[in-house]
Scaffold this active site. Sequence first.
Site, mmCIF file in Angstrom:
data_model
loop_
_atom_site.group_PDB
_atom_site.id
_atom_site.type_symbol
_atom_site.label_atom_id
_atom_site.label_comp_id
_atom_site.label_asym_id
_atom_site.label_seq_id
_atom_site.Cartn_x
_atom_site.Cartn_y
_atom_site.Cartn_z
ATOM 1 N N HIS A 1 -3.711 -5.571 1.295
ATOM 2 C CA HIS A 1 -3.165 -5.493 2.583
ATOM 3 C C HIS A 1 -2.979 -7.309 3.220
ATOM 4 O O HIS A 1 -3.986 -7.611 3.728
ATOM 5 C CB HIS A 1 -3.815 -4.825 3.497
ATOM 6 C CG HIS A 1 -3.711 -3.506 3.531
ATOM 7 N ND1 HIS A 1 -2.533 -2.706 4.194
ATOM 8 C CD2 HIS A 1 -4.250 -2.331 2.968
ATOM 9 C CE1 HIS A 1 -2.590 -1.595 3.792
ATOM 10 N NE2 HIS A 1 -3.674 -1.213 3.278
ATOM 11 N N GLU B 1 -1.291 -8.461 5.147
ATOM 12 C CA GLU B 1 -1.073 -8.636 6.581
ATOM 13 C C GLU B 1 -2.451 -8.618 7.335
ATOM 14 O O GLU B 1 -2.456 -8.864 8.475
ATOM 15 C CB GLU B 1 -0.108 -7.658 7.045
ATOM 16 C CG GLU B 1 -0.587 -6.120 7.537
ATOM 17 C CD GLU B 1 -1.014 -5.486 6.303
ATOM 18 O OE1 GLU B 1 -0.540 -5.968 5.068
ATOM 19 O OE2 GLU B 1 -1.461 -4.240 6.309
ATOM 20 N N CYS C 1 0.841 -1.278 0.058
ATOM 21 C CA CYS C 1 0.097 -0.003 0.070
ATOM 22 C C CYS C 1 0.920 1.180 -0.096
ATOM 23 O O CYS C 1 1.430 1.615 -0.940
ATOM 24 C CB CYS C 1 -0.913 0.022 1.056
ATOM 25 S SG CYS C 1 -2.343 1.196 1.107
#
Lengths: 718, 83, 233
Positions: free
Chosen positions: C200, C202, C86
């Site tokens: 994302h 994560e 990002c």
Amino acid sequence: MRAEEVGLSRREYEKIVELMKRPPNDLELGLFGALWSEHCSYKSTKALLAGLPHSGADVVQGPGENAGVVRLSDDVEVAFKVESHNHPSSVEPVQGAATGVGGILRDIIAMGARPVALADMLRFGTDEASQRLRAGVVRGIGLYANAIGIPTVTGDIGFADTYRSNPLVNVLAVGIRAPNHRINASTACPQHYLVLLGQRTGRDGIHGASLLASRDFTHSSEDLRPTVQVGDPFLGKLLMEATLEAVLGGFVAALQDLGAAGLTSAVAELCHSSGVGADLWLDRVPLRQQGLSAYEIMLSETQERMLMAVGAEHLDAVIQICKRWDIPATVIGQATASDDLRLLQDGVEVGCVKPRWLVADAPRRSVARAWWDGLDQSGAHRRVDPPMFSSELLLKVLGHPDVRDRASVYSQYDSMIQTNTVYGPEHEVSVLRVKQQAAGLALAVCGSGRWAALDPYAGASAVVLLALARIAAQGGEPLGLTDGVNAGNPDNQASYEATAALVRGLADAARACQVPITGGNVSLHNETDSQAIWPTLMIGALGRHPHPLRPVGEALPEAGAQLFLINPAPPDWGGSVAAELVSELCTYPHPSLQKAHHVLTTMQHWARREHPGSVRTIGVGGLAATLVRFLAVSRPELGIDIQIAEPGADKTGRFYNEAPLQWVVVVASDQVLALQEYWDRAHIAIVPLGVVTDDATLTVDKRYRWTRSDLLGVWRRS
Amino acid sequence: MPQFEAVVTIELKPDILDPAGEATGHVLQQLGYPLEQLRIGRHITLTVQAADVAQAERLVGEMAQNLLANPVMETYQVQVKAG
Amino acid sequence: MKIGVVTFPGSNCDADTLEALSVIGVPVRHLFHEERDLDDLDAVILPGGFSYGDYLRSGALAAKAPVMRSLWVAVQTRQLPVLGICNGFQILTEAGLLPGSLRANAHGEFRCAWQTVRVTAASALFPGLSAGELLRLPIAHGEGAYYVASGELGQLFGDHEAWLQYVDDQGMLSVWANPNGSVANIAGVMRGSVAALMPHPERAMMAELGSTDGRRLLQAWVDGVRGRTFHAS
């Protein structure tokens, strides 16, 4: 300078002279003007709010500090509070909303808690200009929340003409801390340095919150508007990290954020709660612009600032932490053993007041006991009977902006950052895990809107019940409530009585449900040219979720599963969206508080079971909207086939009734017996509604049919 | 009708905080530039049809006031080049 | 083996990224934007967030941080693997370590949603991911519209540098599946040892939070780093 120029009455001025035993100078008068404003002093409502229940087994910090705190477990405490930014958002929607988010986050941080969630509760008018305002407010909330990295996990939005000139922007924040990192504003000691962290002070919003939010808008009030405060989420993030690092290191003795009335309020609150005096060296306050007067420095509402009391032995550590995070930190004064707040500029005393005068001695409106006790109803009672059931009304209700899918709002907010969001804004209640903990958080927010328009007492108590019903639907144990009271001008008797009835409804419902209110916010003067908004109560309910990684389902399981209505209310459609669409605003049904606690705990215990089925709470839009929301999140081939027992007009009343404490539960057929026995044993009514089908259609009484795609097409149209 | 090119320059009012300007200026200072202050504004170019320069100025001024600038926080200047 | 995660002022996905790596079980070092010594690191992640508030242009101010100079040298001299997520993607394009740039979403709004992406080709940087594989990941950005001059697009695809694309749930490329107006639905780009993506990973580490596909992606990247380290030693 005259008292009127800082918003004080003649009587208040005389009280100041009496306290000081001399006339105040201009600077001192300005301090009183800010802190004795409605916004800062709660002078009209303090006596009303005294009637709210505050205590509970899990309450760590009740009202009076920057935020309430409750106990989640032995290792985790939760700070949470709602805050309004109505007036600033009306003037400048993007920055008004953004600084509202920043402000409530600093309240949470000031309790030593790390923010983990935000929620927004919004009300707007229905005209074109209001739509632009809504776009700006949503943008502003996202601008701050997304950038500082706190997920916005749930929210509530509503529209009505009454909010056209006075939109409501209430924001709620939640934070967590370990019990050994408790901190607040009450633990400063003489000799402690006062350290100002964050943004350098400028001419932002001098008298902003105090005057702006303490007066009605009129068409001639343009020039009263102070310099708009701009939020800086980037600096806010650095300030948050530096502050929490200093707190975790044990370097901070007391902590207070700078909000309305800036430095004046922060220093006075910190001194008053700690029982100390202070010398403030105004020439040391770092400035963004040259030439600010002492008056401007004391009353500037520059955002992204914090005040710390720090012992001499920890000063270096705090300064080093701030240096690492690249934010200014400056010693601007020292706590003293006297009870004076002395303002010094280049060694010369330019003002001296007692913190107690500013914080606690504002003249307050008192409440007659007998009047308060009699306040269980208010406003006109208007009943309208519903029409016979028809198939057109459902699509109108689904397309109403208060019922429609909220995705166009919440998809502009980061709801997943921090990786705790199990149920985000697409659900009716948010579920968050807390890392390294078995228990999680359930967070539900809702506001009263038209429910409280004619009967504020009924509307306010219903909103409390609705929020708690959503927590119960997840098997959550309620820990506390935070309230946002939004109403008109307290000097207008009708507005004042409506506000009082609203607070009374809140108090009675919270007490009946045995849930404490740990803090909140009051915003008055939401009135323009003598037109007050509907008194509006925004509620945030926080619960302890027993198993956050396995939340109770909100989707239809499979064809053949059966639907039940739990605790059906009389088929009265008063105060509903449907009633407003078909005829006119009519009075919301008076909720019964007697059984509320029993009903809520019965649902809470059902939802904690191994196989509770899917559960949804009936709210705005009634049973009709609840059924469509089931369809929206379920597999596309599933449908619902129900029968409504009531005949004639009561069928309409049942379908659109918005009374609180009703749920729709869907269970597999082998669970039906257990479900019915459970509710029968509790002596709470349970009514079979129908079955889940595989025809992608909503069918009522075998006669009225809507396809899933037609329903969702209307519901999702933004 | 003749066409006119116009430029609207929008700046934050002097008392309004400019977070983007502050952060950008700070990085330039860290890179060693002897910078005193930096504020960020916007520059908008337009082409409008109008009878004459005066009308073009009036039109663009209206657009700036109604939409391009936020009068609560910003000031603007209009420059019209003679067609 | 050790992976560095950089915190710039305004990074806000650094903690989530560190936690994701600990779930995978990799030793990490958390470093600040002012650090210059990367010699102990086998790879670096630039996490998401709003470095310097995204002011001026997103990623532009962070690209001038001291750590980025060292990163640039390490990429040139020892092909240090770098993953940008990002805002990390935005920083890498601003620093010139990846081609193109990221512009404001075409619809003008920040967008947070679940999004399906497709891996365009197998690569040495992600040995566990195969061509055509679909991943369901969160996106959360306001400036994610990838842009390159039209002449460069052919090379990006020809060399498999455009490694991730936005698709619909069935894996079909279409304009409807494009959440932000990216050219050719590009969601991720790689060049040399540097890779980046807008979604994302994560945040997609466990089924209870919506998906475990992020874990697969990060695991594949870590496997790639590990393989490199093994061969080098």
